[in-house]
Each structure stands twice: as C-alpha cells, then as structure tokens.
Design an enzyme around this catalytic site. Structure first.
Site, PDB file in Angstrom:
ATOM      1  N   GLU A 266       0.835  -1.208   0.000  1.00  0.00           N
ATOM      2  CA  GLU A 266       0.000   0.000   0.000  1.00  0.00           C
ATOM      3  C   GLU A 266       0.867   1.255   0.000  1.00  0.00           C
ATOM      4  O   GLU A 266       0.501   2.278  -0.571  1.00  0.00           O
ATOM      5  CB  GLU A 266      -0.970  -0.013   1.188  1.00  0.00           C
ATOM      6  CG  GLU A 266      -1.928  -1.212   1.229  1.00  0.00           C
ATOM      7  CD  GLU A 266      -2.655  -1.493  -0.089  1.00  0.00           C
ATOM      8  OE1 GLU A 266      -2.869  -0.545  -0.874  1.00  0.00           O
ATOM      9  OE2 GLU A 266      -2.997  -2.672  -0.339  1.00  0.00           O
ATOM     10  N   HIS A 269       1.657   2.265  -3.451  1.00  0.00           N
ATOM     11  CA  HIS A 269       0.569   3.081  -4.003  1.00  0.00           C
ATOM     12  C   HIS A 269       0.637   4.490  -3.424  1.00  0.00           C
ATOM     13  O   HIS A 269       0.463   5.486  -4.121  1.00  0.00           O
ATOM     14  CB  HIS A 269      -0.796   2.483  -3.644  1.00  0.00           C
ATOM     15  CG  HIS A 269      -1.140   1.226  -4.388  1.00  0.00           C
ATOM     16  ND1 HIS A 269      -1.192   1.157  -5.751  1.00  0.00           N
ATOM     17  CD2 HIS A 269      -1.485  -0.013  -3.947  1.00  0.00           C
ATOM     18  CE1 HIS A 269      -1.552  -0.075  -6.125  1.00  0.00           C
ATOM     19  NE2 HIS A 269      -1.730  -0.806  -5.046  1.00  0.00           N
ATOM     20  N   GLU A 296      -0.228  -0.255  -9.819  1.00  0.00           N
ATOM     21  CA  GLU A 296       0.147  -1.536  -9.221  1.00  0.00           C
ATOM     22  C   GLU A 296       1.636  -1.832  -9.417  1.00  0.00           C
ATOM     23  O   GLU A 296       2.244  -2.524  -8.604  1.00  0.00           O
ATOM     24  CB  GLU A 296      -0.729  -2.645  -9.814  1.00  0.00           C
ATOM     25  CG  GLU A 296      -0.743  -3.935  -9.044  1.00  0.00           C
ATOM     26  CD  GLU A 296      -1.374  -3.838  -7.658  1.00  0.00           C
ATOM     27  OE1 GLU A 296      -2.029  -2.827  -7.336  1.00  0.00           O
ATOM     28  OE2 GLU A 296      -1.177  -4.789  -6.879  1.00  0.00           O
TER      29      GLU A 296
END
Ligand code: ZN
Length: 502
Positions: A266, A269, A296
């Site tokens: 995460e 991201h 991604e």
C-alpha cells in the site's frame, strides 16, 4: 480568452475532484471506523456525493470549455497542457454517456453490496452474497453498454482502469505467461531444496508489527506528515487529496512479516499518490495516476522487488529485531529471505508468493470476463471457481471463504480491475531492469536503508507526469521498449532458481 477558458476548466475539475475526494473519505471511513449500523445511511451519503460529482463533471459548461480550449492552437502548443485537455476530453466523453441516476445507483448498491460481502464472507455464505453480485453485475453491464466502444462489454469496463487495453490483448499476454508460470511453479514446488519457514510460530503482538511498519514507511520515504496507516480487513490505499494519503494494513494473518508486505504494498501506491503533482493539478488528469496497472507496478515493486530482496533484509532485519524483541533474536538475513520467498500453491491471492500470484489473477480475469459476457451465471460461480482452481493449482477449494468470496472487488463493482495486478507486475519488472541500468549502486544503497535515489527515479520518470502519457507510451519512454513479460520472468527466475537450486 482561451487561457481564461483553460483556467476556468481547471477550476471546475478541482471542484469535481474535491467532491470525489469526499466520496473517498467516506469510503475510507467505512472500511476503518464506521460501525456496521451506519451502512444504510453511508450508502445514501455515497450516492448523493457521487451524483453531485458526476453532475459537476458532465456539465455543459465543462463541455463548452473543453471545446474552446481544443480550438486554441497557442494553448495546445504546450504539450503538457495539450495532454491535460486530451484526457479531460476522454473523461468528459465517458462520463456524459452515463446518466446521473445510474451513477448514484451504482454508488448506493456497491456500498450495500460491500457490507453484504463482508457478512457473507464471514459466514461462508455465498447464497447471501449472490443476489448482490447479480445486481452489481447488472449495473456494470448497463454501464459497459452505455460506454460502448464496439468490442466485448468487458473491454469497456477494463478501459476505465487500463485505458486502451482490451480483454483480447490481455488474454494474448496472459495465456502464454500462464503456461510458463505453471511450469515454473511445478519445478519450484517439486524441488528437493525448499526454503525453511523460519517465521513459523513466531508470535509478534500487533502493536509491535505496527511500529515496525511505521519505521519502514519512514525509511522508504513515505511521508507520515501527509499520510497515515490504519487497520482494515482488506488493505488499501486512498489518495484523498493534496497532503492526505491514507494506507491501511492488517495484522493477525499467517506470518508476522505478512503485515509488512501489505504495508509496503500500500505504501507503494501511497508513494505514487504523494508523488503526483496534486498541489498544482488536483482534480485534473495531470494530477492523476496513469492507470491501475502502473499504480500496481509501484506497489508490487516496493512490496516484492524491494521488500522481498536479500539486500532489503540486510537493512530491515536489525530494525525488525529492535521492534519484535527476543522472539526474533535468532533470525538471520538468509533465513528471513528464504522464508518470505517460499513458493506454495495456496488459496488466498493476497497471501500468495510472487510466482503463484499471477495465476490467481488469471483465474479471476477468466471468470469475470465470462460473468460479464453471460457465459457464466452467478449461481455457477462457486463451482466454476473451484473447478478452474483445481486445474491451475491442483488443490480442492475447501470453502467459499477461501474461494470465490475472498476478494472485495466484485462487491465494489471493480470488474475489469484484476488483470491490472498482473500488468503491474510486468510493468514493475520492466521498470526494475531499467532502474538497475540507471542506478548501478542501488543494491548497496538498499542494503544501507537508503531509498532516496530509487524513489527519486520513480518520482521523476513516473509520478511527476500524472496522466500526461498513456501506460504503454510511458513504458516505451522510460524503458525504450513496449511492455513484455520477459523482464518480469528474468527477475523471478533469477531470484528463485538459485534459492530452489533448479
Ligand atoms: Zn495494489
């Protein structure tokens, strides 16, 4: 005059983006702190915000201003501005194909479907979820039909996440890759040299894992002054707006280092979100991510290419020891490196290793494409999932929790989303090769806990551009070649063959 039109257009995009960010904030809250009893009202809130944002995005004024800017040669002579307007046109043309009532209906239904999915998964009750999946699929088919485009309905959904890609193109990449990966996985699991799971049975309290995760986040350059980390069932990252990027992770899963993988994923991201030029361009294409595949690529790179490398553990192991205490005393870099890279055929996608992960994605891609086309009925999904899983993994799925109920995506209406995970791995592989050419000292830097040149490369080559380039174009620009699976396979084999002595 047109400069004035462009300024107005940007202002309207910022307003629509701000409404959209309120929806993101509501979504984040729903997954972290909202009590279950708030679900019905939350769906009303989400529906209202989505309708307001949609109205802003599709107003006649926006259309007129785009047309005015498109007619201004002087304005378009700036390539960044031209790209911004090109993408505004794309968004506007897509958004105006959807009636506001449908957009609100999708927001309300998926908000409720997510709650239904949570309960159904907990109770392993596919029957409780299937009417919701029917509803969501129906809405997605309607949406895809309105988008049009001429290809299969699935393409129109995919195009939202990976502009320009089609189901047939993805199938063309996935089918041969599936064969190669299946063969490679069979070699790996059949090897006599299996890395030992030195982490098995190591119990580390959640607070310690959380503190470790935060230190790694700071180390790799995630700014906690403009971001935070919370816990949830299904980890995600939400780039709420300028100065506010939120990550979630989860604890209490299979291994004490699994949460770090989620957190680093995460964070990948999140670093992209923090690196987008939102200060200047929030709400505009130039302040937005290229595609989910490229998004991604960032998460998989930090999670795996960095976070499961030997050099990373050279730095991170002493940090882990400091946080985890005596339970980690005997841990060695080689031991942890082997343990976090064990390849196993298993049921859960988010816990899968790098070699089997893409097979999980390919399974979902095939199933959702058939669900959208109507070749597969919702009632037959569990049986079909289990059958195809057996072919791919050689395992009998014991229950739907570990089968077709494991992922949140379909309940959220995220159909056409799964293939972007594998595209992300492939982009990451190709970027990673280029990064090593451009930054020959990188391995040594990572071993010392220095991540700034890697992050600087990503910032400059990927993050800073927003949606100026399409994914395929960006890939050629940065690596000099179109996307192929070869660099990813070279990376994977280069790492796992020596470890498994095959
Ligand atoms: Zn991700």
């Amino acid at each position: 005059m047109a400069n004035n039109a462009y300024a107005q257009l940007r202002g309207l995009h910022r307003q629509a983006g701000t409404l959209g960010s309120l929806g993101s904030l509501l979504g984040w809250d729903q997954e972290t702190y909202m009590p279950h009893g708030g679900a019905a009202f939350r769906s009303e809130q989400q529906g209202m915000i989505a309708a307001m944002a949609h109205e802003k995005r599709t107003s006649k004024q926006v259309g007129d201003l785009i047309a005015e800017c498109e007619g201004d040669k002087a304005l378009l002579s700036d390539p960044a501005v031209a790209a911004n307007i090109r993408e505004m046109r794309r968004d506007y043309d897509l958004a105006t194909k959807l009636p506001g009532e449908l957009v609100a209906e999708i927001a309300r239904t998926t908000s409720l479907a997510q709650e239904a999915w949570k309960l159904a998964r907990e109770k392993d009750d596919f029957g409780a979820f299937s009417p919701w999946l029917e509803k969501v699929l129906g809405l997605m088919r309607t949406k895809a039909g309105l988008y049009g485009g001429g290809g299969e309905l699935y393409d129109a959904l995919l195009d939202e996440y990976e502009p320009g890609m089609t189901g047939a193109e993805i199938g063309g990449i996935f089918t041969p890759l599936q064969g190669r990966l299946s063969g490679f996985v069979a070699e790996l699991v059949g090897s006599k040299h299996q890395p030992v799971d030195v982490l098995a049975g190591m119990d580390v309290p959640n607070e310690r894992q959380h503190a470790f995760g935060l230190e790694v986040l700071r180390g790799i350059g995630f700014d906690l002054g403009t971001g935070r980390l919370d816990t949830t069932t299904h980890p995600f990252c939400s780039g709420i707006g300028p100065g506010d990027t939120r990550l979630t992770t989860r604890y209490g899963t299979t291994s004490c280092l699994e949460p770090l993988s989620s957190t680093m994923h995460e964070a990948g991201h999140g670093l992209y979100e923090q690196g987008l030029p939102k200060g200047e361009h929030f709400g505009e294409p130039l302040g937005d991510a290229v595609s989910l595949g490229v998004h991604e690529s960032q998460s998989r790179m930090w999670e795996n290419f960095v976070g499961r490398s030997r050099v990373f553990w050279g730095w991170a192991l002493p940090v882990a020891k400091r946080h985890f205490g005596p339970v980690f005393d005997g841990a060695t870099v080689e031991g942890v490196y082997g343990a976090v890279n064990r390849v196993q055929r298993s049921f859960i996608r988010v816990e899968a290793d790098e070699a089997t992960y893409n097979l999980h994605v390919m399974l979902r891609f095939g199933l959702e494409r058939d669900l959208v086309s109507g070749a597969l009925a919702v009632k037959d999904l569990p049986g079909e999932w289990d059958k195809r899983f057996k072919v791919l993994f050689g395992l009998e799925v014991p229950d739907n929790r570990r089968g077709c109920l494991q992922d949140v995506h379909w309940s959220c209406g995220l159909i056409g989303y799964f293939p972007t995970y594998t595209l992300g791995n492939l982009y990451a592989g190709q970027f990673w090769e280029q990064i090593h050419k451009d930054l020959p000292g990188l391995e040594g830097e990572i071993a010392r806990g220095e991540f700034s040149s890697l992050l600087g490369w990503l910032r400059g080559k990927v993050h800073a551009h927003g949606r100026r380039y399409r994914a395929g174009e960006l890939c050629r620009l940065v690596t000099g070649r179109p996307l192929t699976p070869e660099p990813f396979m070279r990376y994977l084999e280069g790492k796992l063959r020596p470890m498994y002595k095959i």
